[in-house]
Design an enzyme around this catalytic site. Structure first.
Site, PDB file in Angstrom:
ATOM      1  N   ASP A  25       4.745  62.880  79.482  1.00 32.82           N
ATOM      2  CA  ASP A  25       4.861  62.934  78.017  1.00 32.82           C
ATOM      3  C   ASP A  25       4.813  64.364  77.516  1.00 32.82           C
ATOM      4  O   ASP A  25       4.040  64.692  76.609  1.00 32.82           O
ATOM      5  CB  ASP A  25       3.734  62.101  77.372  1.00 32.82           C
ATOM      6  CG  ASP A  25       3.745  60.656  77.861  1.00 32.82           C
ATOM      7  OD1 ASP A  25       3.464  60.438  79.049  1.00 32.82           O
ATOM      8  OD2 ASP A  25       4.043  59.761  77.067  1.00 32.82           O
ATOM      9  N   ASN A  55       9.669  55.582  77.154  1.00 34.42           N
ATOM     10  CA  ASN A  55      10.269  54.973  75.968  1.00 34.42           C
ATOM     11  C   ASN A  55      10.994  55.990  75.092  1.00 34.42           C
ATOM     12  O   ASN A  55      11.977  55.660  74.441  1.00 34.42           O
ATOM     13  CB  ASN A  55       9.212  54.210  75.151  1.00 34.42           C
ATOM     14  CG  ASN A  55       8.065  55.087  74.730  1.00 34.42           C
ATOM     15  OD1 ASN A  55       7.459  55.746  75.565  1.00 34.42           O
ATOM     16  ND2 ASN A  55       7.745  55.106  73.434  1.00 34.42           N
ATOM     17  N   HIS A 102      -1.170  51.851  72.299  1.00 34.31           N
ATOM     18  CA  HIS A 102      -0.409  51.171  73.365  1.00 34.31           C
ATOM     19  C   HIS A 102      -1.252  50.170  74.159  1.00 34.31           C
ATOM     20  O   HIS A 102      -0.934  49.843  75.303  1.00 34.31           O
ATOM     21  CB  HIS A 102       0.222  52.190  74.323  1.00 34.31           C
ATOM     22  CG  HIS A 102       1.100  53.192  73.659  1.00 34.31           C
ATOM     23  ND1 HIS A 102       2.121  52.836  72.801  1.00 34.31           N
ATOM     24  CD2 HIS A 102       1.124  54.551  73.708  1.00 34.31           C
ATOM     25  CE1 HIS A 102       2.726  53.928  72.358  1.00 34.31           C
ATOM     26  NE2 HIS A 102       2.145  54.978  72.880  1.00 34.31           N
ATOM     27  N   HIS A 141       5.967  54.390  83.450  1.00 33.22           N
ATOM     28  CA  HIS A 141       5.559  55.029  82.199  1.00 33.22           C
ATOM     29  C   HIS A 141       4.378  54.343  81.522  1.00 33.22           C
ATOM     30  O   HIS A 141       3.410  54.984  81.134  1.00 33.22           O
ATOM     31  CB  HIS A 141       6.751  55.113  81.248  1.00 33.22           C
ATOM     32  CG  HIS A 141       6.461  55.930  80.038  1.00 33.22           C
ATOM     33  ND1 HIS A 141       6.115  57.265  80.113  1.00 33.22           N
ATOM     34  CD2 HIS A 141       6.429  55.614  78.723  1.00 33.22           C
ATOM     35  CE1 HIS A 141       5.893  57.722  78.898  1.00 33.22           C
ATOM     36  NE2 HIS A 141       6.072  56.745  78.042  1.00 33.22           N
ATOM     37  N   ASP A 189       8.947  60.294  79.372  1.00 37.27           N
ATOM     38  CA  ASP A 189       8.962  60.922  78.046  1.00 37.27           C
ATOM     39  C   ASP A 189       9.116  62.433  78.197  1.00 37.27           C
ATOM     40  O   ASP A 189       8.129  63.170  78.259  1.00 37.27           O
ATOM     41  CB  ASP A 189       7.702  60.584  77.228  1.00 37.27           C
ATOM     42  CG  ASP A 189       7.755  59.188  76.635  1.00 37.27           C
ATOM     43  OD1 ASP A 189       8.764  58.490  76.837  1.00 37.27           O
ATOM     44  OD2 ASP A 189       6.785  58.788  75.971  1.00 37.27           O
ATOM     45  N   HIS A 248       2.589  57.631  78.796  1.00 36.17           N
ATOM     46  CA  HIS A 248       2.700  56.832  77.577  1.00 36.17           C
ATOM     47  C   HIS A 248       1.527  57.030  76.613  1.00 36.17           C
ATOM     48  O   HIS A 248       1.745  57.331  75.449  1.00 36.17           O
ATOM     49  CB  HIS A 248       2.854  55.355  77.943  1.00 36.17           C
ATOM     50  CG  HIS A 248       3.447  54.523  76.844  1.00 36.17           C
ATOM     51  ND1 HIS A 248       4.426  54.988  76.003  1.00 36.17           N
ATOM     52  CD2 HIS A 248       3.206  53.228  76.453  1.00 36.17           C
ATOM     53  CE1 HIS A 248       4.759  54.028  75.137  1.00 36.17           C
ATOM     54  NE2 HIS A 248       4.032  52.960  75.394  1.00 36.17           N
ATOM     55  N   VAL A 249       0.318  56.850  77.087  1.00 37.27           N
ATOM     56  CA  VAL A 249      -0.854  57.076  76.244  1.00 37.27           C
ATOM     57  C   VAL A 249      -1.171  58.573  76.310  1.00 37.27           C
ATOM     58  O   VAL A 249      -1.343  59.123  77.399  1.00 37.27           O
ATOM     59  CB  VAL A 249      -2.062  56.257  76.737  1.00 37.27           C
ATOM     60  CG1 VAL A 249      -3.264  56.496  75.836  1.00 37.27           C
ATOM     61  CG2 VAL A 249      -1.705  54.783  76.801  1.00 37.27           C
ATOM     62  N   HIS A 250      -1.256  59.205  75.144  1.00 38.75           N
ATOM     63  CA  HIS A 250      -1.379  60.666  75.124  1.00 38.75           C
ATOM     64  C   HIS A 250      -2.838  61.085  75.277  1.00 38.75           C
ATOM     65  O   HIS A 250      -3.476  61.590  74.351  1.00 38.75           O
ATOM     66  CB  HIS A 250      -0.766  61.234  73.843  1.00 38.75           C
ATOM     67  CG  HIS A 250       0.679  60.870  73.714  1.00 38.75           C
ATOM     68  ND1 HIS A 250       1.356  60.868  72.538  1.00 38.75           N
ATOM     69  CD2 HIS A 250       1.573  60.491  74.661  1.00 38.75           C
ATOM     70  CE1 HIS A 250       2.602  60.499  72.745  1.00 38.75           C
ATOM     71  NE2 HIS A 250       2.760  60.261  74.030  1.00 38.75           N
ATOM     72  N   TYR A 253      11.354  64.226  73.757  1.00 37.68           N
ATOM     73  CA  TYR A 253      11.025  63.709  72.416  1.00 37.68           C
ATOM     74  C   TYR A 253      12.086  64.095  71.384  1.00 37.68           C
ATOM     75  O   TYR A 253      11.798  64.224  70.197  1.00 37.68           O
ATOM     76  CB  TYR A 253       9.625  64.147  71.954  1.00 37.68           C
ATOM     77  CG  TYR A 253       8.531  63.409  72.701  1.00 37.68           C
ATOM     78  CD1 TYR A 253       8.188  63.774  73.994  1.00 37.68           C
ATOM     79  CD2 TYR A 253       7.862  62.330  72.136  1.00 37.68           C
ATOM     80  CE1 TYR A 253       7.216  63.082  74.710  1.00 37.68           C
ATOM     81  CE2 TYR A 253       6.890  61.636  72.851  1.00 37.68           C
ATOM     82  CZ  TYR A 253       6.574  62.018  74.121  1.00 37.68           C
ATOM     83  OH  TYR A 253       5.617  61.333  74.821  1.00 37.68           O
TER      84      TYR A 253
HETATM   85 FE   LIG Z   1       5.739  56.899  75.917  1.00 41.52          FE
END
Ligand SMILES: [Fe+2]
Length: 479
Positions: A177, A243, A338, A328, A206, A365-367, A209
């Site tokens: 990410d 995503n 999420h 992801h 990711d 995915h989870v930041h 962005y």
């Molecule tokens: Fe993501």
């Protein structure tokens, strides 16, 4: 155990009752200590502001000088064993040459010719995107390579991995990410200066962005390519789709999922019998790496499911002891952001991960950052009520490393109380390394951006699940 103590209390004399009571209290205190050691939510509280995207005129996005100069140079593994490399780059003025010239210290200069592609996305037209595969390389060898012609040649180098084998040390970097903010730049810098020296990056999805910009402004795919070139032109990044790489935008007529991602970041999926670049496998040194797509059909009878069902039994742990899965969206995530998004895929794939003793699953995915205990939740069958994850030494460790630093900022809200399966969690930006030492031991370390480059804020000695499936959780350290 508590029941046994109470039974013995009932049949004891007064003095021994006192002694037994002390034992019970001590036992409770000790069990509390065990629970407290079972996991931790870091006390670090980070700012919640969104991270700022670096402006277009930032030096990290600088276009290399010269007419039609190759830019956004990146490499990835080009076959299943590591004897091939895919070199990709973009030219903007004209198609130019598809040729890569390469050589090792001992060898003569050789050439490989690839192909060029372009794509349109709403009102954006890409530059000329070149992909050239260099094959039949020697293992464990430094190669120099040149792209471009005449006055705009650009030279880089990479080192091929050692020959695939059971006892081959190798260090992977882990980034997820990433995006293109000032925090992204800090993460990449920390990875580059980490003395653990990652030799290839496992990227958990990711990338740019670009989709957060108006009309998914694909110029931001170009700037991301120029930003990351300083690492990915010199060592392969192994790609996973996230995503933010889907770029599905029917409102502006863009209905082909993953169009920019797949045009720009090819992978060697054919080599592993996959029919899609979104899921594939490679062997590298002593690791077998399986990449899955959280955003492609994964149910029974789907192409991805058929592939993974044939793939897992193929993994020969005598050849590649370390079995690593990348995707992801996490199966186990105790942040509120999420939460449970990976649940349906967990139901489908977790039994196989346990059966085939996957060592570790890396996701993004989870930041934020999170590392699980070795747990599984495969006993539940709708009617038996066994729906709590339990300790399972055949299960992978699940690590969320979606803390690269993109513009959405950190996921700071956590579910409370911390679930018992979560060993450590902290909402800070950073990256990790997974350093395989031999067929039984690997040193894993998470590096947060606020620390000095050598500091591991969370670390653990992994024991290989196939050769040494003991509980290694006591080796975990974090602060
Ligand atoms: Fe993501």
């Amino acid at each position: 155990m508590a029941k046994m103590v109470l039974v013995s209390l009932a049949s004891a004399s007064t003095s021994s009752r006192v002694a037994a009571a002390i034992v019970v209290v001590l036992g409770l205190v000790l069990s509390l200590v065990v629970v407290c050691n079972g996991g931790k939510t870091s006390s670090f509280v980070r700012k919640v502001e969104k991270s700022e995207v670096m402006p277009l005129d930032s030096d990290v996005f600088k276009v290399p000088p010269g007419y039609n100069a190759p830019q956004q140079v990146h490499i990835t593994q080009g076959d299943q064993l590591g004897k091939a490399v895919i070199v990709s780059w973009v030219t903007v003025d004209e198609p130019g040459s598809n040729t890569v010239v390469y050589w090792s210290a001992k060898g003569i200069k050789e050439m490989a010719v690839g192909e060029v592609t372009t794509y349109k996305f709403y009102n954006y037209t890409s530059g000329y995107i070149h992909h050239t595969i260099i094959s039949n390389l020697n293992f464990d060898t430094k190669y120099h390579y040149v792209v471009g012609i005449d006055h705009t040649k650009r030279q880089f180098w990479f080192i091929t991995p050692p020959e695939v084998g059971p006892d081959v040390p190798y260090t992977f970097g882990l980034i997820g990410d990433l995006g293109q903010t000032y925090d992204s730049n800090a993460t990449l810098t920390h990875y580059e200066l980490n003395p653990q020296k990652g030799q290839a990056v496992l990227f958990v999805g990711d990338l740019s962005y670009a989709d957060l910009h108006p009309n998914h402004d694909n110029v931001r795919w170009d700037t991301w390519g120029r930003f990351t070139e300083r690492s990915v032109a010199y060592q392969p990044w192994i790609w996973t789709a996230g995503n933010h790489d889907i770029d599905f935008a029917p409102e502006i007529g863009e209905i082909e999922p993953f169009k920019p991602y797949t045009h720009r970041y090819p992978v060697p999926h054919n080599a592993s019998g996959s029919t899609s670049p979104l899921w594939y496998s490679i062997k590298r040194a002593s690791a077998y790496i399986i990449v899955l797509s959280s955003y492609s059909a994964y149910g029974k009878y789907t192409p991805q499911n058929r592939w993974i069902e044939e793939e897992l039994p193929k993994v020969n742990r005598s050849e590649t002891p370390w079995l690593i899965v990348l995707m992801h969206s996490p199966f186990y995530n105790s942040y509120t952001k999420h939460y449970m998004e990976g649940e349906t895929m967990r139901v489908m794939y977790e039994p196989s991960f346990v059966k085939y003793k996957v060592d570790v699953v890396f996701t993004g995915h989870v930041h934020a950052y999170e590392r699980s205990h070795r747990i599984s939740n495969v006993a539940y069958n709708i009617v038996n009520g066994n729906c709590i994850p339990v300790k399972d030494q055949s299960a992978p460790v699940y690590i969320t490393i979606g803390d690269g630093g993109n513009s959405e900022g950190l996921a700071t809200n956590m579910t409370e109380p911390r679930p018992a399966y979560s060993s450590f969690r902290e909402a800070s930006f950073g990256h990790a390394t997974f350093g395989i030492k031999n067929q039984t031991h690997a040193y894993y370390g998470w590096h947060r951006n606020q620390d000095g480059y050598p500091v591991t804020a969370d670390s653990m000695w992994f024991l290989n699940r196939y050769y040494n499936p003991d509980d290694e959780s006591t080796s975990a350290q974090h602060y």
